[in-house]
Design a protein around this motif. Structure first.
Motif, PDB file in Angstrom:
ATOM      1  N   ALA A 180       0.832  -1.206   0.000  1.00 46.84           N
ATOM      2  CA  ALA A 180       0.000   0.000   0.000  1.00 46.84           C
ATOM      3  C   ALA A 180       0.866   1.255   0.000  1.00 46.84           C
ATOM      4  CB  ALA A 180      -0.926  -0.012   1.214  1.00 46.84           C
ATOM      5  N   THR A 181       1.907   1.243   0.796  1.00 47.68           N
ATOM      6  CA  THR A 181       2.792   2.405   0.880  1.00 47.68           C
ATOM      7  C   THR A 181       3.518   2.643  -0.440  1.00 47.68           C
ATOM      8  OG1 THR A 181       3.117   2.066   3.254  1.00 47.68           O
ATOM      9  CG2 THR A 181       4.781   3.366   2.097  1.00 47.68           C
ATOM     10  N   ALA A 182       4.008   1.577  -1.057  1.00 49.20           N
ATOM     11  CA  ALA A 182       4.700   1.720  -2.341  1.00 49.20           C
ATOM     12  C   ALA A 182       3.752   2.270  -3.405  1.00 49.20           C
ATOM     13  CB  ALA A 182       5.272   0.379  -2.774  1.00 49.20           C
ATOM     14  N   LEU A 183       2.531   1.775  -3.448  1.00 47.33           N
ATOM     15  CA  LEU A 183       1.565   2.253  -4.443  1.00 47.33           C
ATOM     16  C   LEU A 183       1.210   3.715  -4.205  1.00 47.33           C
ATOM     17  CD1 LEU A 183      -0.784  -0.861  -4.671  1.00 47.33           C
ATOM     18  CD2 LEU A 183       0.785  -0.025  -6.433  1.00 47.33           C
ATOM     19  N   ALA A 184       1.022   4.100  -2.937  1.00 46.81           N
ATOM     20  CA  ALA A 184       0.715   5.499  -2.640  1.00 46.81           C
ATOM     21  C   ALA A 184       1.879   6.410  -3.014  1.00 46.81           C
ATOM     22  CB  ALA A 184       0.370   5.658  -1.160  1.00 46.81           C
ATOM     23  N   ALA A 185       3.110   5.952  -2.773  1.00 47.68           N
ATOM     24  CA  ALA A 185       4.279   6.751  -3.139  1.00 47.68           C
ATOM     25  C   ALA A 185       4.389   6.905  -4.654  1.00 47.68           C
ATOM     26  CB  ALA A 185       5.542   6.110  -2.572  1.00 47.68           C
ATOM     27  N   LEU A 186       4.108   5.842  -5.389  1.00 47.77           N
ATOM     28  CA  LEU A 186       4.117   5.937  -6.848  1.00 47.77           C
ATOM     29  C   LEU A 186       2.983   6.841  -7.336  1.00 47.77           C
ATOM     30  CD1 LEU A 186       4.906   2.220  -7.776  1.00 47.77           C
ATOM     31  CD2 LEU A 186       6.423   4.199  -8.034  1.00 47.77           C
ATOM     32  N   GLY A 187       1.836   6.771  -6.663  1.00 50.24           N
ATOM     33  CA  GLY A 187       0.759   7.685  -7.006  1.00 50.24           C
ATOM     34  C   GLY A 187       1.152   9.132  -6.792  1.00 50.24           C
ATOM     35  N   VAL A 224       8.374   4.040   5.990  1.00 48.57           N
ATOM     36  CA  VAL A 224       9.034   5.271   5.556  1.00 48.57           C
ATOM     37  C   VAL A 224      10.083   4.956   4.482  1.00 48.57           C
ATOM     38  CG1 VAL A 224      10.555   7.161   6.264  1.00 48.57           C
ATOM     39  CG2 VAL A 224       8.627   6.499   7.716  1.00 48.57           C
ATOM     40  N   ALA A 225      10.865   3.921   4.714  1.00 46.00           N
ATOM     41  CA  ALA A 225      11.889   3.534   3.744  1.00 46.00           C
ATOM     42  C   ALA A 225      11.270   3.111   2.421  1.00 46.00           C
ATOM     43  CB  ALA A 225      12.738   2.407   4.315  1.00 46.00           C
ATOM     44  N   VAL A 226      10.185   2.363   2.483  1.00 46.78           N
ATOM     45  CA  VAL A 226       9.502   1.922   1.257  1.00 46.78           C
ATOM     46  C   VAL A 226       8.993   3.124   0.474  1.00 46.78           C
ATOM     47  CG1 VAL A 226       7.439   0.742   0.390  1.00 46.78           C
ATOM     48  CG2 VAL A 226       8.880  -0.361   2.102  1.00 46.78           C
ATOM     49  N   ALA A 227       8.385   4.090   1.169  1.00 43.32           N
ATOM     50  CA  ALA A 227       7.848   5.276   0.498  1.00 43.32           C
ATOM     51  C   ALA A 227       8.958   6.079  -0.165  1.00 43.32           C
ATOM     52  CB  ALA A 227       7.092   6.147   1.503  1.00 43.32           C
ATOM     53  N   VAL A 228      10.056   6.313   0.568  1.00 45.23           N
ATOM     54  CA  VAL A 228      11.171   7.085   0.017  1.00 45.23           C
ATOM     55  C   VAL A 228      11.785   6.370  -1.186  1.00 45.23           C
ATOM     56  CG1 VAL A 228      13.491   7.939   0.494  1.00 45.23           C
ATOM     57  CG2 VAL A 228      11.678   8.231   2.200  1.00 45.23           C
ATOM     58  N   LEU A 229      11.927   5.057  -1.080  1.00 47.19           N
ATOM     59  CA  LEU A 229      12.530   4.292  -2.173  1.00 47.19           C
ATOM     60  C   LEU A 229      11.641   4.304  -3.413  1.00 47.19           C
ATOM     61  CD1 LEU A 229      14.796   2.428  -3.143  1.00 47.19           C
ATOM     62  CD2 LEU A 229      13.495   0.493  -2.215  1.00 47.19           C
ATOM     63  N   TRP A 231       9.240   6.407  -4.297  1.00 46.79           N
ATOM     64  CA  TRP A 231       9.170   7.740  -4.886  1.00 46.79           C
ATOM     65  C   TRP A 231      10.514   8.127  -5.497  1.00 46.79           C
ATOM     66  CZ3 TRP A 231      11.493  12.530  -4.148  1.00 46.79           C
ATOM     67  CH2 TRP A 231      10.840  13.634  -4.702  1.00 46.79           C
ATOM     68  N   GLY A 232      11.584   7.798  -4.815  1.00 44.49           N
ATOM     69  CA  GLY A 232      12.904   8.193  -5.277  1.00 44.49           C
ATOM     70  C   GLY A 232      13.340   7.500  -6.546  1.00 44.49           C
ATOM     71  N   VAL A 234      11.744   6.713  -9.179  1.00 44.88           N
ATOM     72  CA  VAL A 234      11.241   7.336 -10.406  1.00 44.88           C
ATOM     73  C   VAL A 234      11.571   8.823 -10.484  1.00 44.88           C
ATOM     74  CG1 VAL A 234       9.382   5.663 -10.680  1.00 44.88           C
ATOM     75  CG2 VAL A 234       8.964   7.729  -9.358  1.00 44.88           C
ATOM     76  N   ASN A 235      11.879   9.460  -9.363  1.00 45.62           N
ATOM     77  CA  ASN A 235      12.128  10.907  -9.368  1.00 45.62           C
ATOM     78  C   ASN A 235      13.598  11.279  -9.460  1.00 45.62           C
ATOM     79  OD1 ASN A 235       9.677  12.910  -8.782  1.00 45.62           O
ATOM     80  ND2 ASN A 235       9.211  10.933  -7.832  1.00 45.62           N
ATOM     81  N   LEU A 236      14.451  10.550  -8.766  1.00 43.76           N
ATOM     82  CA  LEU A 236      15.848  10.968  -8.691  1.00 43.76           C
ATOM     83  C   LEU A 236      16.550  11.052 -10.043  1.00 43.76           C
ATOM     84  CD1 LEU A 236      17.239   9.352  -5.406  1.00 43.76           C
ATOM     85  CD2 LEU A 236      16.786  11.761  -5.912  1.00 43.76           C
ATOM     86  N   PRO A 237      16.364  10.074 -10.947  1.00 45.58           N
ATOM     87  CA  PRO A 237      17.048  10.197 -12.241  1.00 45.58           C
ATOM     88  C   PRO A 237      16.684  11.475 -12.984  1.00 45.58           C
ATOM     89  CG  PRO A 237      16.225   7.976 -11.937  1.00 45.58           C
ATOM     90  CD  PRO A 237      15.638   8.791 -10.836  1.00 45.58           C
ATOM     91  N   VAL A 238      15.408  11.863 -12.918  1.00 48.50           N
ATOM     92  CA  VAL A 238      14.976  13.089 -13.602  1.00 48.50           C
ATOM     93  C   VAL A 238      15.450  14.318 -12.846  1.00 48.50           C
ATOM     94  CG1 VAL A 238      12.993  14.340 -14.526  1.00 48.50           C
ATOM     95  CG2 VAL A 238      12.970  11.840 -14.476  1.00 48.50           C
TER      96      VAL A 238
END
Length: 425
Positions: A180-187, A224-229, A231-232, A234-238
């Motif tokens: 759930a956390t990973a999906l919300a972070a990707l959302g 917290v780690a799952v959410a940061v990972l 989100w990060g 897909v975002n960090l490379p850009v």
């Protein structure tokens, strides 16, 4: 022999009726999506005489085709401006690539068709997730026949984040907190609103009953780690390769004054108060933060073991207090109101208020309506949203929430021994 044949015919008839009932939500959703495409597409690629406002066929896809490098095949962020988060920018780039397969004749109307088609697929994904979770048929039909899908299927790219967020909520219901956390972070990497789920997931892990404090702390830290990972990734490379364009979404969100549907802009348009952008930023954030804390505190006794249920009222309050309330934002709230509201009447009033506000806002741009008309529609919509918030805090969740998830019951149910051989003797 005739009795057997008659019984088989009855069984076949019942099976066909059941099959038709099972397929009905999908068939109705297909018709709704077709209506949504026609509603935007009928204006074509070129707007004349404010037709996009008069008929309500405005779509962000049409100006994006030429103004964000989509027609030229430019990569978002790296070669072209993009005021949306990374996953939405990537989706726009993919849809542009599909459109350009049509050759030199491809235009904004073709791009609009592809955008509508992809959003329709995501709408079907949401319906499939609802059905897989055992959501009752009335709620399935409320999604399949949603007037908001007609208005917004081809309007913007919000369905990607909606699908991620619905998946996150249903995963949380099954106790799959990390998923759930990973999906919300990707959302959140598609549109911002799913980020409101993450504190609720974290609080749920931190105060989970029956676990010792070290275990609860470890669970919350893991989320917290799952959410940061998530989100990060897909975002960090850009962000590293094109920081200025990547950060435009966040700068633009802070700098813009607001939209006509927000309470802050309505106050300005009606002459009630003239509030500058920094003050709006401060007051809207303070109002949201105070209200969100109050909602969680009020809902804690009833929903402590399912804090994710409070996402719906928190999101509704966010929309009510935000300085930016674009019309398609109502599509964020609608599926969660369907899923978590005890009754569907406030959801129906919300859909009515949304439709009234949609046309009132665009008719203002066309000179056919006044801010007072939009204010009346906004009051109807806000009343329904406050009803949704109040119901979430004072009423139990709908029955389907408490039922065993069909996907879990088959796996968890103990298997009975096969007695067919012994009983045949």
């Amino acid at each position: 022999m005739f009795g057997v044949a008659e019984s088989q015919a009855l069984d076949y008839g019942e099976g066909m009726d059941r099959l038709m009932r099972d397929r009905a939500p999908y068939a109705l959703l297909a018709l709704t999506c077709l209506a949504g495409w026609l509603f935007k597409w009928h204006c074509g690629a070129f707007w004349v005489g404010n037709v996009q406002y008069v008929t309500g066929c405005y779509s962000d896809a049409v100006p994006f085709w030429g103004l964000r490098g989509v027609a030229a095949g430019q990569a978002p962020y790296f070669q072209a401006r993009m005021e949306y988060p990374v996953l939405t920018g990537a989706l726009i780039w993919v849809e542009g690539g599909i459109t350009r397969l049509g050759g030199a004749r491809a235009d904004a109307a073709d791009f609009l068709t592809i955008v509508s088609g992809v959003n329709a697929v995501l709408a079907f994904v949401v319906l499939a997730m609802m059905r897989g979770a055992g959501v009752d048929r009335a709620r399935q039909f409320a999604w399949s026949l949603s007037p908001l899908l007609v208005l917004y299927l081809g309007h913007n790219w919000d369905m990607l984040a909606v699908a991620f967020a619905v998946g996150a909520l249903l995963a949380a219901r099954r106790g799959r907190d990390a998923t759930a956390t990973a999906l919300a972070a990707l959302g959140t990497a598609a549109k911002l609103f799913p980020v409101l789920m993450l504190p609720l997931f974290g609080l749920g892990a931190l105060f989970k009953r029956g676990e010792r404090l070290p275990q609860r702390l470890a669970s919350a830290a893991t989320l917290v780690a799952v959410a940061v990972l998530a989100w990060g990734v897909v975002n960090l490379p850009v962000a590293i390769g094109a920081f200025q364009n990547w950060s435009e979404f966040y700068r633009f969100s802070g700098e813009r004054s607001g939209t006509a549907g927000s309470v802050w802009e309505l106050a300005s348009m009606l002459g009630v108060a003239q509030i500058d952008v920094p003050t709006r930023n401060l007051w809207s954030f303070a109002a949201f933060a105070a209200g969100a804390v109050a909602i969680v505190a009020a809902g804690w006794p009833r929903h402590r073991d399912r804090l994710w249920l409070l996402f719906t009222p928190v999101l509704a309050w966010f929309l009510l207090t935000s300085k930016v309330y674009s019309p398609q934002f109502d599509l964020w709230l609608y599926p969660f109101a369907i899923l978590t509201s005890r009754r569907l009447w406030p959801v129906a009033w919300f859909a009515l208020g949304d439709a009234l506000a949609y046309f009132a806002e665009f008719w203002i741009f066309a000179g056919l309506a006044t801010p007072k008309m939009l204010a009346v529609a906004a009051v109807i919509r806000a009343g329904a949203m406050l009803w949704i918030i109040g119901s979430a805090l004072t009423e139990p969740p709908p029955a389907w929430i408490s039922r065993t998830d069909p996907r879990d019951s088959a796996a968890d149910r103990p298997r009975s021994p096969d007695l067919s051989a012994s009983t045949a003797i």
